[in-house]
Design a protein around this motif. Structure first.
Motif, PDB file in Angstrom:
ATOM      1  N   PRO A 177       3.296   7.070  -5.849  1.00 26.87           N
ATOM      2  CA  PRO A 177       3.237   5.621  -6.106  1.00 26.87           C
ATOM      3  C   PRO A 177       4.623   5.035  -6.355  1.00 26.87           C
ATOM      4  N   GLU A 178       5.458   5.718  -7.133  1.00 25.99           N
ATOM      5  CA  GLU A 178       6.794   5.187  -7.437  1.00 25.99           C
ATOM      6  C   GLU A 178       7.652   5.109  -6.175  1.00 25.99           C
ATOM      7  N   ASN A 179       7.596   6.151  -5.351  1.00 29.89           N
ATOM      8  CA  ASN A 179       8.375   6.107  -4.105  1.00 29.89           C
ATOM      9  C   ASN A 179       7.862   5.020  -3.176  1.00 29.89           C
ATOM     10  N   GLY A 180       6.541   4.855  -3.150  1.00 24.08           N
ATOM     11  CA  GLY A 180       5.953   3.791  -2.341  1.00 24.08           C
ATOM     12  C   GLY A 180       6.446   2.431  -2.797  1.00 24.08           C
ATOM     13  N   LEU A 181       6.555   2.255  -4.108  1.00 22.76           N
ATOM     14  CA  LEU A 181       7.010   0.965  -4.633  1.00 22.76           C
ATOM     15  C   LEU A 181       8.475   0.719  -4.264  1.00 22.76           C
ATOM     16  N   HIS A 182       9.320   1.738  -4.406  1.00 18.93           N
ATOM     17  CA  HIS A 182      10.727   1.571  -4.002  1.00 18.93           C
ATOM     18  C   HIS A 182      10.817   1.208  -2.517  1.00 18.93           C
ATOM     19  N   ARG A 183      10.024   1.865  -1.692  1.00 16.03           N
ATOM     20  CA  ARG A 183      10.048   1.569  -0.249  1.00 16.03           C
ATOM     21  C   ARG A 183       9.608   0.126   0.011  1.00 16.03           C
ATOM     22  N   GLU A 184       8.511  -0.285  -0.616  1.00 17.03           N
ATOM     23  CA  GLU A 184       8.014  -1.654  -0.391  1.00 17.03           C
ATOM     24  C   GLU A 184       9.054  -2.698  -0.810  1.00 17.03           C
ATOM     25  N   LYS A 199       0.817  -1.212   0.000  1.00 18.55           N
ATOM     26  CA  LYS A 199       0.000   0.000   0.000  1.00 18.55           C
ATOM     27  C   LYS A 199       0.855   1.268   0.000  1.00 18.55           C
ATOM     28  N   VAL A 200       0.444   2.208  -0.817  1.00 15.58           N
ATOM     29  CA  VAL A 200       1.088   3.518  -0.820  1.00 15.58           C
ATOM     30  C   VAL A 200       0.664   4.258   0.447  1.00 15.58           C
ATOM     31  N   ARG A 216      12.272  -2.353  -0.966  1.00 16.59           N
ATOM     32  CA  ARG A 216      13.389  -2.327  -0.004  1.00 16.59           C
ATOM     33  C   ARG A 216      12.990  -3.090   1.266  1.00 16.59           C
ATOM     34  N   GLU A 217      11.763  -2.818   1.765  1.00 13.37           N
ATOM     35  CA  GLU A 217      11.318  -3.466   3.006  1.00 13.37           C
ATOM     36  C   GLU A 217      11.097  -4.969   2.827  1.00 13.37           C
ATOM     37  N   GLU A 218      10.462  -5.341   1.725  1.00  7.34           N
ATOM     38  CA  GLU A 218      10.042  -6.742   1.567  1.00  7.34           C
ATOM     39  C   GLU A 218      11.164  -7.637   1.048  1.00  7.34           C
ATOM     40  N   LEU A 219      12.020  -7.078   0.164  1.00  7.42           N
ATOM     41  CA  LEU A 219      13.027  -7.913  -0.514  1.00  7.42           C
ATOM     42  C   LEU A 219      14.453  -7.456  -0.262  1.00  7.42           C
ATOM     43  N   GLY A 220      14.630  -6.242   0.268  1.00  6.32           N
ATOM     44  CA  GLY A 220      15.968  -5.712   0.515  1.00  6.32           C
ATOM     45  C   GLY A 220      16.720  -5.324  -0.742  1.00  6.32           C
ATOM     46  N   VAL A 221      15.998  -4.917  -1.768  1.00  8.72           N
ATOM     47  CA  VAL A 221      16.677  -4.554  -3.015  1.00  8.72           C
ATOM     48  C   VAL A 221      16.305  -3.148  -3.469  1.00  8.72           C
ATOM     49  N   ARG A 222      17.199  -2.608  -4.304  1.00  6.02           N
ATOM     50  CA  ARG A 222      16.871  -1.404  -5.073  1.00  6.02           C
ATOM     51  C   ARG A 222      16.654  -1.828  -6.510  1.00  6.02           C
ATOM     52  N   VAL A 223      15.747  -1.133  -7.174  1.00  7.52           N
ATOM     53  CA  VAL A 223      15.403  -1.506  -8.549  1.00  7.52           C
ATOM     54  C   VAL A 223      15.392  -0.279  -9.446  1.00  7.52           C
ATOM     55  N   GLU A 224      15.521  -0.566 -10.720  1.00  5.86           N
ATOM     56  CA  GLU A 224      15.211   0.431 -11.736  1.00  5.86           C
ATOM     57  C   GLU A 224      13.808   0.096 -12.234  1.00  5.86           C
ATOM     58  N   LEU A 225      12.938   1.117 -12.272  1.00  5.78           N
ATOM     59  CA  LEU A 225      11.593   0.875 -12.788  1.00  5.78           C
ATOM     60  C   LEU A 225      11.596   0.997 -14.303  1.00  5.78           C
TER      61      LEU A 225
END
Ligand code: 9L3
Ligand code: MG
Length: 140
Positions: free
Chosen positions: A50-57, A43-44, A59-68
């Motif tokens: 939305p994009e920042n929410g996705l980066h946060r999720e 959830k945002v 990081r929290e759930e998988l411990g990774v950074r991604v390129e969208l």
């Protein structure tokens, strides 16, 4: 009636330019969803894009950074209906830092090879999206 709350999620693939493997995450909570597989996300929060929410999720759930990569638009004003309470937006993504681990909410991760993207029991809402993603991507 209030509009559904926004959930954001990622179709994490091995290579945005030429996707072959898709990351699926098996939920461990809540009990009603445990054992089913999903695109990681959540959830945002109020005041968050939305994009920042996705980066946060991620990081929290998988411990990774991604390129969208590009958004995978759904039928409902770009969103995928989940339930009366939630609508979801989804982006393709590629890991740039870290190795995905099931840190919270998941108990297993699996990189599904192309041709086997439907080999796990996805959440009912997500399975439609996987099929739609396959029709977009199966140009390999
Ligand atoms: N949900 C469905 N598919 C997904 C995600 C990330 C979430 N790919 C649904 C499950 C929950 C709600 O959205 O009912 C909120 O998700 P979360 O915050 O519990 O991950
Ligand atoms: Mg989540």
């Amino acid at each position: 009636m209030t509009s559904p709350a926004l959930v954001v999620a990622a179709a994490i693939v091995d290579d945005l330019d030429s996707p072959r493997r898709l990351l699926a995450a098996r939920r461990s909570a809540p009990t009603s969803l445990a054992g089913r597989w999903e695109f990681p996300g959540g959830k945002v929060e109020p005041g968050e894009s939305p994009e920042n929410g996705l980066h946060r999720e991620l990081r929290e759930e998988l411990g990774v950074r991604v390129e969208l990569g590009p958004e995978v638009p759904g039928p409902d004003d770009g969103a995928w209906p989940l339930s009366p309470a939630y609508a979801m937006r989804l982006w393709l993504a590629e890991v740039t830092h870290g190795t995905p681990e099931p840190l919270i909410e998941h108990d297993e991760l699996r990189w599904l090879p192309i041709g086997q993207w439907l080999s796990v029991p996805w959440l009912d809402a997500d399975v439609h999206i996987v099929k739609s993603l396959m029709s977009v991507i199966t140009r390999v």
